[in-house]
Design an enzyme around this catalytic site. Structure first.
Site, PDB file in Angstrom:
ATOM      1  N   LYS A   1       0.825  -1.217   0.000  1.00  0.00           N
ATOM      2  CA  LYS A   1       0.000   0.000   0.000  1.00  0.00           C
ATOM      3  C   LYS A   1       0.857   1.265   0.000  1.00  0.00           C
ATOM      4  O   LYS A   1       0.578   2.208  -0.732  1.00  0.00           O
ATOM      5  CB  LYS A   1      -0.934   0.051   1.228  1.00  0.00           C
ATOM      6  CG  LYS A   1      -1.859  -1.129   1.361  1.00  0.00           C
ATOM      7  CD  LYS A   1      -2.825  -0.946   2.528  1.00  0.00           C
ATOM      8  CE  LYS A   1      -2.166  -0.831   3.895  1.00  0.00           C
ATOM      9  NZ  LYS A   1      -1.413  -2.027   4.334  1.00  0.00           N
TER      10      LYS A   1
ATOM     11  N   ARG B   1      11.917  -5.798   5.268  1.00  0.00           N
ATOM     12  CA  ARG B   1      11.739  -4.393   4.846  1.00  0.00           C
ATOM     13  C   ARG B   1      12.736  -3.479   5.553  1.00  0.00           C
ATOM     14  O   ARG B   1      13.024  -3.634   6.730  1.00  0.00           O
ATOM     15  CB  ARG B   1      10.315  -3.951   5.184  1.00  0.00           C
ATOM     16  CG  ARG B   1      10.092  -2.462   4.988  1.00  0.00           C
ATOM     17  CD  ARG B   1       8.649  -2.125   4.854  1.00  0.00           C
ATOM     18  NE  ARG B   1       7.881  -2.318   6.069  1.00  0.00           N
ATOM     19  CZ  ARG B   1       6.553  -2.137   6.137  1.00  0.00           C
ATOM     20  NH1 ARG B   1       5.879  -1.781   5.065  1.00  0.00           N
ATOM     21  NH2 ARG B   1       5.929  -2.327   7.262  1.00  0.00           N
TER      22      ARG B   1
ATOM     23  N   ARG C   1      11.881  -0.911  10.805  1.00  0.00           N
ATOM     24  CA  ARG C   1      10.827  -0.447  11.703  1.00  0.00           C
ATOM     25  C   ARG C   1      10.746  -1.365  12.912  1.00  0.00           C
ATOM     26  O   ARG C   1      10.880  -2.568  12.778  1.00  0.00           O
ATOM     27  CB  ARG C   1       9.480  -0.458  10.966  1.00  0.00           C
ATOM     28  CG  ARG C   1       9.180   0.815  10.232  1.00  0.00           C
ATOM     29  CD  ARG C   1       7.966   0.702   9.363  1.00  0.00           C
ATOM     30  NE  ARG C   1       6.773   0.167  10.043  1.00  0.00           N
ATOM     31  CZ  ARG C   1       5.552   0.141   9.494  1.00  0.00           C
ATOM     32  NH1 ARG C   1       5.377   0.619   8.278  1.00  0.00           N
ATOM     33  NH2 ARG C   1       4.532  -0.359  10.149  1.00  0.00           N
TER      34      ARG C   1
ATOM     35  N   ARG D   1       0.532  -8.214  13.978  1.00  0.00           N
ATOM     36  CA  ARG D   1      -0.167  -7.256  13.103  1.00  0.00           C
ATOM     37  C   ARG D   1      -1.039  -7.986  12.083  1.00  0.00           C
ATOM     38  O   ARG D   1      -2.140  -7.533  11.764  1.00  0.00           O
ATOM     39  CB  ARG D   1       0.847  -6.349  12.395  1.00  0.00           C
ATOM     40  CG  ARG D   1       1.477  -5.331  13.362  1.00  0.00           C
ATOM     41  CD  ARG D   1       2.813  -4.827  12.866  1.00  0.00           C
ATOM     42  NE  ARG D   1       2.708  -4.064  11.654  1.00  0.00           N
ATOM     43  CZ  ARG D   1       3.673  -3.963  10.751  1.00  0.00           C
ATOM     44  NH1 ARG D   1       4.827  -4.583  10.934  1.00  0.00           N
ATOM     45  NH2 ARG D   1       3.490  -3.240   9.685  1.00  0.00           N
TER      46      ARG D   1
HETATM   47  P1  AMP Z   1       1.266   0.877   9.153  1.00  0.00           P
HETATM   48  O1  AMP Z   1       2.423   1.767   8.893  1.00  0.00           O
HETATM   49  O2  AMP Z   1       0.075   1.200   8.316  1.00  0.00           O
HETATM   50  O3  AMP Z   1       1.625  -0.581   9.088  1.00  0.00           O
HETATM   51  O4  AMP Z   1       0.800   1.157  10.652  1.00  0.00           O
HETATM   52  C1  AMP Z   1       1.695   0.955  11.736  1.00  0.00           C
HETATM   53  C2  AMP Z   1       0.911   0.907  13.041  1.00  0.00           C
HETATM   54  O5  AMP Z   1       0.239   2.151  13.254  1.00  0.00           O
HETATM   55  C3  AMP Z   1      -0.182  -0.135  13.120  1.00  0.00           C
HETATM   56  O6  AMP Z   1       0.315  -1.422  13.480  1.00  0.00           O
HETATM   57  C4  AMP Z   1      -1.087   0.455  14.205  1.00  0.00           C
HETATM   58  O7  AMP Z   1      -0.522   0.300  15.494  1.00  0.00           O
HETATM   59  C5  AMP Z   1      -1.029   1.938  13.861  1.00  0.00           C
HETATM   60  N1  AMP Z   1      -2.093   2.303  12.901  1.00  0.00           N
HETATM   61  C6  AMP Z   1      -1.930   2.713  11.611  1.00  0.00           C
HETATM   62  N2  AMP Z   1      -3.106   2.958  11.032  1.00  0.00           N
HETATM   63  C7  AMP Z   1      -4.056   2.697  11.960  1.00  0.00           C
HETATM   64  C8  AMP Z   1      -5.467   2.738  11.965  1.00  0.00           C
HETATM   65  N3  AMP Z   1      -6.170   3.091  10.871  1.00  0.00           N
HETATM   66  N4  AMP Z   1      -6.107   2.406  13.112  1.00  0.00           N
HETATM   67  C9  AMP Z   1      -5.433   2.057  14.210  1.00  0.00           C
HETATM   68  N5  AMP Z   1      -4.094   1.979  14.277  1.00  0.00           N
HETATM   69  C10 AMP Z   1      -3.400   2.295  13.168  1.00  0.00           C
END
Ligand code: AMP
Length: 208
Positions: A15, A120, A153, A164
């Site tokens: 994404k 990653r 990360r 996750r």
């Molecule tokens: P991402 O970079 O999209 O993988 O997001 C990293 C982390 O941020 C996730 O594992 C959640 O802890 C938090 N996070 C990101 N987007 C959301 C969302 N829409 N709702 C809740 N937590 C989020």
């Protein structure tokens, strides 16, 4: 042409990579809750800080995330939304604040996702994404684009990545199913090369 684009998919589905390219190609705002939360990790909220949830691989509480998205969308004309909604409550909230023109799901098998997440590496300066095996930089640890340092990360360890993915299955798959039922979902094979995936997405957006 679609100006309100939602990209759905599991962590590691691509994404972020695709959203960045779409934003540049079509002059859209890249609205990403993950990046927004990483920039506000230690923000005090009545639920604690985002960091506590993110490091555990859990979802940050809806009110915190909803507020971030509402502010970002109200500033944006066209946008590509990445990382939100992650549960049905967020999807409901989103439907109250905006209308979507395209909903695209990047489909990737779970074992491929684990390999993508744990390998990653991200540029600490410009945010460009690499993979130690599938998309290595020219010089290990150094960003091709800006020379910045590549880091892993904190939530890309195998244990947190698997957590996750389980949060994704439980909370976010119902969102995908919701958009499948409304007939809005366009499914794309996310295991194709990044270039092929991008071409498929642009075909869909230009059809609308
Ligand atoms: P991402 O970079 O999209 O993988 O997001 C990293 C982390 O941020 C996730 O594992 C959640 O802890 C938090 N996070 C990101 N987007 C959301 C969302 N829409 N709702 C809740 N937590 C989020």
């Amino acid at each position: 042409m679609s100006h309100h684009v939602l990209l759905l998919g599991a962590p590691g589905a691509g994404k972020g990579t695709q959203s960045k390219k779409l934003a540049a190609e079509y002059d859209l705002e890249h609205v990403t809750t993950g990046d927004a939360l990483r920039a506000r990790k230690d923000m005090e909220t009545e639920y604690g800080t985002p960091r506590e949830y993110m490091e555990a691989g859990e979802l940050v509480p809806d009110p915190v995330v909803n507020e971030i998205v509402e502010a970002a969308l109200s500033d944006a004309d066209g946008y590509v939304l990445d990382g939100y909604p992650r549960n049905l409550e967020q999807a409901e909230y989103l439907s109250e604040i905006t209308d979507l023109d395209a909903v695209i799901f990047l489909d990737v098998d779970e074992e491929v996702l684990v390999d993508r997440l744990t390998g990653r590496r991200v540029c600490d300066d410009c945010g460009a994404n690499y993979h130690v095996e599938f998309a290595p930089p020219e010089e290990p640890g150094v960003c091709d684009d800006c020379g910045g340092e590549l880091v892993q990360r904190e939530d890309d360890t195998e244990e947190t990545a698997r957590e996750r993915l389980s949060v994704y299955r439980e909370n976010t798959e119902p969102v995908i199913e919701h958009f499948r039922q409304t007939g809005d979902l366009v499914e794309i094979d996310g295991e194709a090369s990044p270039e092929e995936v991008f071409d498929r997405i642009t075909d869909v957006l230009e059809e609308e």
